[in-house]
Design a protein around this motif. Structure first.
Motif, PDB file in Angstrom:
ATOM      1  N   LEU A 439       0.792  -1.225   0.000  1.00  0.00           N
ATOM      2  CA  LEU A 439       0.000   0.000   0.000  1.00  0.00           C
ATOM      3  C   LEU A 439       0.828   1.281   0.000  1.00  0.00           C
ATOM      4  CD1 LEU A 439      -2.773  -1.067   2.557  1.00  0.00           C
ATOM      5  CD2 LEU A 439      -2.904  -1.058   0.061  1.00  0.00           C
ATOM      6  N   LEU A 440       1.883   1.350   0.824  1.00  0.00           N
ATOM      7  CA  LEU A 440       2.601   2.620   0.983  1.00  0.00           C
ATOM      8  C   LEU A 440       3.237   3.138  -0.304  1.00  0.00           C
ATOM      9  CD1 LEU A 440       4.239   2.267   4.526  1.00  0.00           C
ATOM     10  CD2 LEU A 440       2.194   3.523   3.856  1.00  0.00           C
ATOM     11  N   PRO A 441       3.841   2.287  -1.149  1.00  0.00           N
ATOM     12  CA  PRO A 441       4.420   2.838  -2.389  1.00  0.00           C
ATOM     13  C   PRO A 441       3.401   3.481  -3.316  1.00  0.00           C
ATOM     14  CG  PRO A 441       5.342   0.672  -1.911  1.00  0.00           C
ATOM     15  CD  PRO A 441       4.204   0.875  -0.971  1.00  0.00           C
ATOM     16  N   LEU A 442       2.101   3.194  -3.119  1.00  0.00           N
ATOM     17  CA  LEU A 442       1.081   3.825  -3.950  1.00  0.00           C
ATOM     18  C   LEU A 442       1.043   5.333  -3.751  1.00  0.00           C
ATOM     19  CD1 LEU A 442      -1.844   1.269  -3.492  1.00  0.00           C
ATOM     20  CD2 LEU A 442      -0.367   1.530  -5.491  1.00  0.00           C
ATOM     21  N   PHE A 443       1.571   5.817  -2.605  1.00  0.00           N
ATOM     22  CA  PHE A 443       1.563   7.243  -2.324  1.00  0.00           C
ATOM     23  C   PHE A 443       2.818   7.936  -2.868  1.00  0.00           C
ATOM     24  CE2 PHE A 443      -1.042   5.181   0.892  1.00  0.00           C
ATOM     25  CZ  PHE A 443      -2.193   5.953   0.855  1.00  0.00           C
ATOM     26  N   GLY A 444       3.689   7.193  -3.557  1.00  0.00           N
ATOM     27  CA  GLY A 444       4.916   7.765  -4.097  1.00  0.00           C
ATOM     28  C   GLY A 444       4.746   8.188  -5.540  1.00  0.00           C
ATOM     29  N   GLN A 445       5.848   8.092  -6.294  1.00  0.00           N
ATOM     30  CA  GLN A 445       5.864   8.542  -7.686  1.00  0.00           C
ATOM     31  C   GLN A 445       5.495   7.403  -8.643  1.00  0.00           C
ATOM     32  OE1 GLN A 445       6.681  11.884  -8.437  1.00  0.00           O
ATOM     33  NE2 GLN A 445       6.378  11.960  -6.224  1.00  0.00           N
ATOM     34  N   GLY A 446       4.552   6.596  -8.263  1.00  0.00           N
ATOM     35  CA  GLY A 446       4.216   5.434  -9.076  1.00  0.00           C
ATOM     36  C   GLY A 446       4.730   4.178  -8.396  1.00  0.00           C
ATOM     37  N   TYR A 447       3.980   3.096  -8.547  1.00  0.00           N
ATOM     38  CA  TYR A 447       4.340   1.865  -7.839  1.00  0.00           C
ATOM     39  C   TYR A 447       5.641   1.294  -8.389  1.00  0.00           C
ATOM     40  CZ  TYR A 447       3.435  -2.209  -4.974  1.00  0.00           C
ATOM     41  OH  TYR A 447       3.515  -3.173  -4.009  1.00  0.00           O
ATOM     42  N   ASN A 448       6.534   0.951  -7.470  1.00  0.00           N
ATOM     43  CA  ASN A 448       7.847   0.437  -7.842  1.00  0.00           C
ATOM     44  C   ASN A 448       8.120  -0.808  -7.010  1.00  0.00           C
ATOM     45  OD1 ASN A 448      10.927   0.226  -7.353  1.00  0.00           O
ATOM     46  ND2 ASN A 448      10.793   1.627  -9.103  1.00  0.00           N
ATOM     47  N   LEU A 449       8.489  -1.910  -7.668  1.00  0.00           N
ATOM     48  CA  LEU A 449       8.679  -3.185  -6.988  1.00  0.00           C
ATOM     49  C   LEU A 449       9.796  -3.107  -5.951  1.00  0.00           C
ATOM     50  CD1 LEU A 449       8.008  -6.186  -6.712  1.00  0.00           C
ATOM     51  CD2 LEU A 449       9.638  -6.646  -8.560  1.00  0.00           C
ATOM     52  N   TRP A 450      10.908  -2.421  -6.302  1.00  0.00           N
ATOM     53  CA  TRP A 450      12.032  -2.354  -5.362  1.00  0.00           C
ATOM     54  C   TRP A 450      11.677  -1.533  -4.130  1.00  0.00           C
ATOM     55  CZ3 TRP A 450      15.168  -6.025  -6.263  1.00  0.00           C
ATOM     56  CH2 TRP A 450      15.439  -6.429  -7.567  1.00  0.00           C
ATOM     57  N   VAL A 451      10.929  -0.464  -4.336  1.00  0.00           N
ATOM     58  CA  VAL A 451      10.484   0.329  -3.187  1.00  0.00           C
ATOM     59  C   VAL A 451       9.522  -0.476  -2.327  1.00  0.00           C
ATOM     60  CG1 VAL A 451       9.240   2.411  -2.488  1.00  0.00           C
ATOM     61  CG2 VAL A 451      10.857   2.507  -4.392  1.00  0.00           C
ATOM     62  N   ALA A 452       8.629  -1.233  -2.969  1.00  0.00           N
ATOM     63  CA  ALA A 452       7.693  -2.072  -2.211  1.00  0.00           C
ATOM     64  C   ALA A 452       8.440  -3.099  -1.372  1.00  0.00           C
ATOM     65  CB  ALA A 452       6.735  -2.776  -3.178  1.00  0.00           C
ATOM     66  N   LEU A 453       9.489  -3.706  -1.944  1.00  0.00           N
ATOM     67  CA  LEU A 453      10.279  -4.681  -1.192  1.00  0.00           C
ATOM     68  C   LEU A 453      10.993  -4.018  -0.026  1.00  0.00           C
ATOM     69  CD1 LEU A 453      11.429  -7.538  -0.895  1.00  0.00           C
ATOM     70  CD2 LEU A 453      13.237  -6.901  -2.508  1.00  0.00           C
ATOM     71  N   ALA A 454      11.560  -2.826  -0.252  1.00  0.00           N
ATOM     72  CA  ALA A 454      12.260  -2.116   0.824  1.00  0.00           C
ATOM     73  C   ALA A 454      11.302  -1.749   1.950  1.00  0.00           C
ATOM     74  CB  ALA A 454      12.940  -0.862   0.270  1.00  0.00           C
ATOM     75  N   VAL A 455      10.107  -1.272   1.599  1.00  0.00           N
ATOM     76  CA  VAL A 455       9.119  -0.909   2.620  1.00  0.00           C
ATOM     77  C   VAL A 455       8.685  -2.152   3.399  1.00  0.00           C
ATOM     78  CG1 VAL A 455       6.770  -0.049   2.965  1.00  0.00           C
ATOM     79  CG2 VAL A 455       8.329   1.152   1.416  1.00  0.00           C
ATOM     80  N   THR A 456       8.501  -3.265   2.693  1.00  0.00           N
ATOM     81  CA  THR A 456       8.098  -4.509   3.366  1.00  0.00           C
ATOM     82  C   THR A 456       9.152  -4.946   4.380  1.00  0.00           C
ATOM     83  OG1 THR A 456       6.848  -5.242   1.420  1.00  0.00           O
ATOM     84  CG2 THR A 456       7.488  -6.928   3.009  1.00  0.00           C
ATOM     85  N   LEU A 457      10.412  -4.961   3.959  1.00  0.00           N
ATOM     86  CA  LEU A 457      11.485  -5.397   4.859  1.00  0.00           C
ATOM     87  C   LEU A 457      11.657  -4.433   6.025  1.00  0.00           C
ATOM     88  CD1 LEU A 457      14.129  -6.578   2.229  1.00  0.00           C
ATOM     89  CD2 LEU A 457      12.730  -8.011   3.723  1.00  0.00           C
ATOM     90  N   ALA A 458      11.576  -3.123   5.746  1.00  0.00           N
ATOM     91  CA  ALA A 458      11.719  -2.142   6.825  1.00  0.00           C
ATOM     92  C   ALA A 458      10.558  -2.252   7.810  1.00  0.00           C
ATOM     93  CB  ALA A 458      11.805  -0.735   6.244  1.00  0.00           C
ATOM     94  N   ALA A 459       9.343  -2.420   7.285  1.00  0.00           N
ATOM     95  CA  ALA A 459       8.184  -2.573   8.169  1.00  0.00           C
ATOM     96  C   ALA A 459       8.292  -3.849   8.997  1.00  0.00           C
ATOM     97  CB  ALA A 459       6.900  -2.579   7.342  1.00  0.00           C
ATOM     98  N   TRP A 460       8.775  -4.921   8.378  1.00  0.00           N
ATOM     99  CA  TRP A 460       8.998  -6.176   9.097  1.00  0.00           C
ATOM    100  C   TRP A 460       9.940  -5.965  10.270  1.00  0.00           C
ATOM    101  CZ3 TRP A 460       7.933 -11.205   9.910  1.00  0.00           C
ATOM    102  CH2 TRP A 460       8.943 -12.042  10.357  1.00  0.00           C
ATOM    103  N   LEU A 461      11.023  -5.241  10.028  1.00  0.00           N
ATOM    104  CA  LEU A 461      12.001  -4.992  11.085  1.00  0.00           C
ATOM    105  C   LEU A 461      11.405  -4.130  12.185  1.00  0.00           C
ATOM    106  CD1 LEU A 461      14.772  -5.007  12.352  1.00  0.00           C
ATOM    107  CD2 LEU A 461      15.524  -3.325  10.655  1.00  0.00           C
ATOM    108  N   VAL A 462      10.732  -3.050  11.817  1.00  0.00           N
ATOM    109  CA  VAL A 462      10.184  -2.125  12.819  1.00  0.00           C
ATOM    110  C   VAL A 462       9.060  -2.788  13.605  1.00  0.00           C
ATOM    111  CG1 VAL A 462       8.940   0.046  13.121  1.00  0.00           C
ATOM    112  CG2 VAL A 462      10.878  -0.075  11.544  1.00  0.00           C
TER     113      VAL A 462
END
Length: 661
Positions: A439-462
């Protein structure tokens, strides 16, 4: 007269360092308490005379004493006083004096704050640091004397400081970086002292761990400031280029991160003792290697100082002696102190071992990429360049492998755990992390797979950190009491891991979403970038204290609403005639707008202009700041101040110091 006082003080510091390197070590061998007791006073003495030498060179810079060669080469009467002072370490000789002074400061800090250690341990630690100080003081006096005079032909004025270094970044970045570099000498000294005593136990790890945390925190802050400085000062809008000298500071950080986690296992469980010692040697050896790369002349970089091969040879010989001697001692002693404590495959020990392997492989990857072109060139096998594609292709997947383990680590148990418990603890955080990535990358400059993966991993850690925090305080009578009873080392871990997550999101977002336009613009022209309209208002002539500048002024609007006024500059420094770019940046938590001037193009006041849109680039530096604060926070843990010297056995021996050196 003042430079001569500084030179004499540096000679006295060397004499005291030689005494520190010899007498306490002899005392530890002969069990002479008087000789061992001299170590703290000698360490403080080295600091006193190093500070005197540093103050004398600073005075020469501030008073424009151009009879001193290093002042004449790196300062000027027009230079603002703050840059005259920071120019002290904006050159090879002065920066080496700063290194020596910081090393003396670490020695004095160990002598002052480690009085609770057994006398024989403290004597060995300070003696090892004294040996390192002898090497660097000798290097300074024999090949890089900062007090060398230009007599009788004293110039009327100096050559000026490199314009790249006339920036607040120079004031803060090198001292912080050196605090981290040199700070790993403490972990190294504790490791060598433990090998000399033949006693690698939890106590050794507990003594070494706070010093390692502080060094790692300073190095994190230094690297962060270096990245930020390059971003706004060089005018190209980049935050990391895998420059060999950037790598020289990054490699000790990677090895130091592995060392921090390995020390935790050694302290808690008595495991990985030999491996932890090897990491301590490795981290400090990489600090020395970084010194060699910067000061030997083998690299051409905006960061590099020296070009004298004799200096490079001196450091290379010193590096070989330190690394070879420590590894030789390790080879003799380590087999006798191996751990025989077991642990299951599903346990915190296994996760931390995986952490160590990833960081070690990452370090070796960067080391290979940095040294390969130098080795090939040295053997005349051709000119090679190893750039970002190599480093990113290997380093990025390694970090992607690490983050899932980081999310599990705080929730796992020592010695033995179970997959069923991990599943129960992490199912909800895992689902929430995947939802964030979708969901979060949808608020950026267009959906990007690498950004989605980074957000997923960062959210997992936090979210894993949040779940662990909840587990620790849920049995407390109140949330406030539960939070208060958590140790400082736990809060340090939370901050550092949270900062790492922020860095990952920032790095991936700015890499994937950055937009850059290079174009010709004249006053009155406008350009739209990422929804922001940049209007070139005009040029102005600006006079600085030691430069003249052409200033390009821009008005930035979005949807017709004013956003910022930006003024980029092209400066010409009066003393040297050097031309430098000063970027203009409108910063924000979620984006930076960046304008830099190139060269004049044709007539009519047109210039080559570079416009950048940098999303979330600040998260990189905020994340690194959280990591540095986390490293410093751990030192406040009360258990690191509970060490007590063991009772002395008959005959003046201490009951728990191990075998003679």
């Amino acid at each position: 007269m003042i430079p001569e006082i500084g030179h004499f003080a540096l000679i006295l510091a060397l004499c005291l360092a030689v005494t520190l390197a010899v007498v306490p070590l002899w005392g530890a061998w002969r069990r002479n308490l008087g000789a061992m007791a001299l170590a703290p006073s000698l360490a403080v003495g080295v600091l006193v005379f190093s500070v005197i030498a540093f103050a004398c060179l600073a005075t020469a810079f501030l008073q424009d004493d151009f009879s001193v060669r290093v002042v004449a080469a790196n300062s000027n009467s027009l230079l603002p006083p703050i840059y005259k002072f920071s120019a002290l370490w904006g050159n090879h000789e002065g920066s080496l004096l700063l290194w020596v002074t910081i090393l003396a400061g670490w020695m004095a800090a160990v002598a002052t704050f480690s009085q609770q250690l057994p006398t024989v341990v403290l004597a060995r630690v300070l003696a090892v640091m004294g040996i390192i100080a002898v090497g660097f003081l000798s290097f300074s006096l024999l090949t890089s004397n900062p007090f060398e005079r230009l007599l009788p032909s004293t110039p009327a004025d100096g050559n000026d400081l490199n314009p790249l270094l006339q920036d607040p970044g120079l004031i803060i970045h090198p001292p912080l970086l050196y605090m981290g570099y040199v700070g790993f000498s403490v972990a190294f000294a504790f490791a060598i002292a433990a090998l000399l005593g033949g006693r690698l136990d939890a106590a050794w790890a507990r003594w070494s761990r706070p010093w390692t945390n502080v060094a790692w925190a300073f190095l994190s802050a230094g690297i962060m400031l270096g990245s930020w400085w390059a971003y706004y000062e060089l005018g190209w809008g980049g935050w990391w280029f895998w420059d060999p000298v950037e790598n020289a500071s990054f490699m000790p950080w990677l090895a130091g991160t592995a060392l921090l986690h390995s020390l935790a296992v050694t302290e808690k469980r008595g495991l990985f003792k030999s491996w932890t010692v090897l990491l301590a040697i490795f981290a400090f050896s990489l600090s020395l290697l970084g010194t060699f790369l910067v000061r030997s002349g083998v690299l051409t970089s905006v960061h590099a100082f020296a070009t004298d091969p004799a200096r490079g040879l001196f450091i290379l010989v010193f590096l070989a002696l330190v690394v070879g001697g420590s590894l030789g001692l390790y080879a003799m002693r380590a087999p006798t102190v191996t751990s025989r404590i077991g642990f299951a495959w599903l346990s915190r020990e296994t996760l931390l071992l995986f952490n160590n392997l990833v960081f070690t492989v990452a370090t070796l990857t960067v080391l290979f990429g940095t040294l390969f072109p130098l080795v090939m060139d040295a053997f005349e096998l051709g000119k090679y360049s190893v750039g970002p594609p190599y480093f990113n292709a290997i380093f990025v997947p390694l970090m992607a492998l690490l983050m899932p383990v980081m999310g599990i680590g705080p929730l796992s148990r020592w010695k033995q755990d179970s997959a069923a418990r991990w599943r129960a603890e992490l199912l909800l955080p895992g689902l929430a992390a995947v939802a964030c990535g979708l969901l979060l990358p949808l608020f950026g400059q267009g959906y990007n797979l690498w950004v989605a993966l980074a957000v997923t991993l960062a959210a997992w850690l936090v979210l894993g950190l949040a779940r662990d925090l909840h587990n620790r305080i849920r049995s407390a009578p109140s949330i406030a009491r539960g939070l208060r009873r958590l140790p400082a080392s736990y809060w340090g871990m939370q901050l550092a891991h949270f900062g790492f997550a922020a860095c990952v999101v920032g790095a991936v977002a700015v890499t994937q979403y950055s937009i850059e336009h290079d174009l010709k613009m004249a006053p009155g022209d406008s350009e739209t970038l990422a929804g922001y309209r940049f209007e070139f208002l005009g040029l102005a002539r600006v006079e600085g204290p030691n430069y003249l500048a052409q200033e390009a002024r821009f008005a930035v609007t979005r949807n017709g609403r004013p956003v910022a006024r930006l003024a980029a500059q092209k400066r010409r420094y009066l003393a040297s005639g050097s031309v430098m770019t000063e970027a203009a940046i409108d910063d924000g938590l979620f984006r930076d707008l960046y304008v830099a001037m190139g060269e004049p193009v044709g007539s009519g006041g047109a210039w080559a202009i570079r416009l950048h849109y940098k999303p979330m680039v600040r998260w990189l530096w905020l994340g690194a700041l959280f990591m540095a604060i986390g490293g410093l926070t751990t030192v406040a843990d009360r258990r690191y101040r509970r060490h007590r010297a063991p009772a002395r056995a008959p005959g003046g021996r201490e009951a728990a110091h191990g075998t003679p050196a």
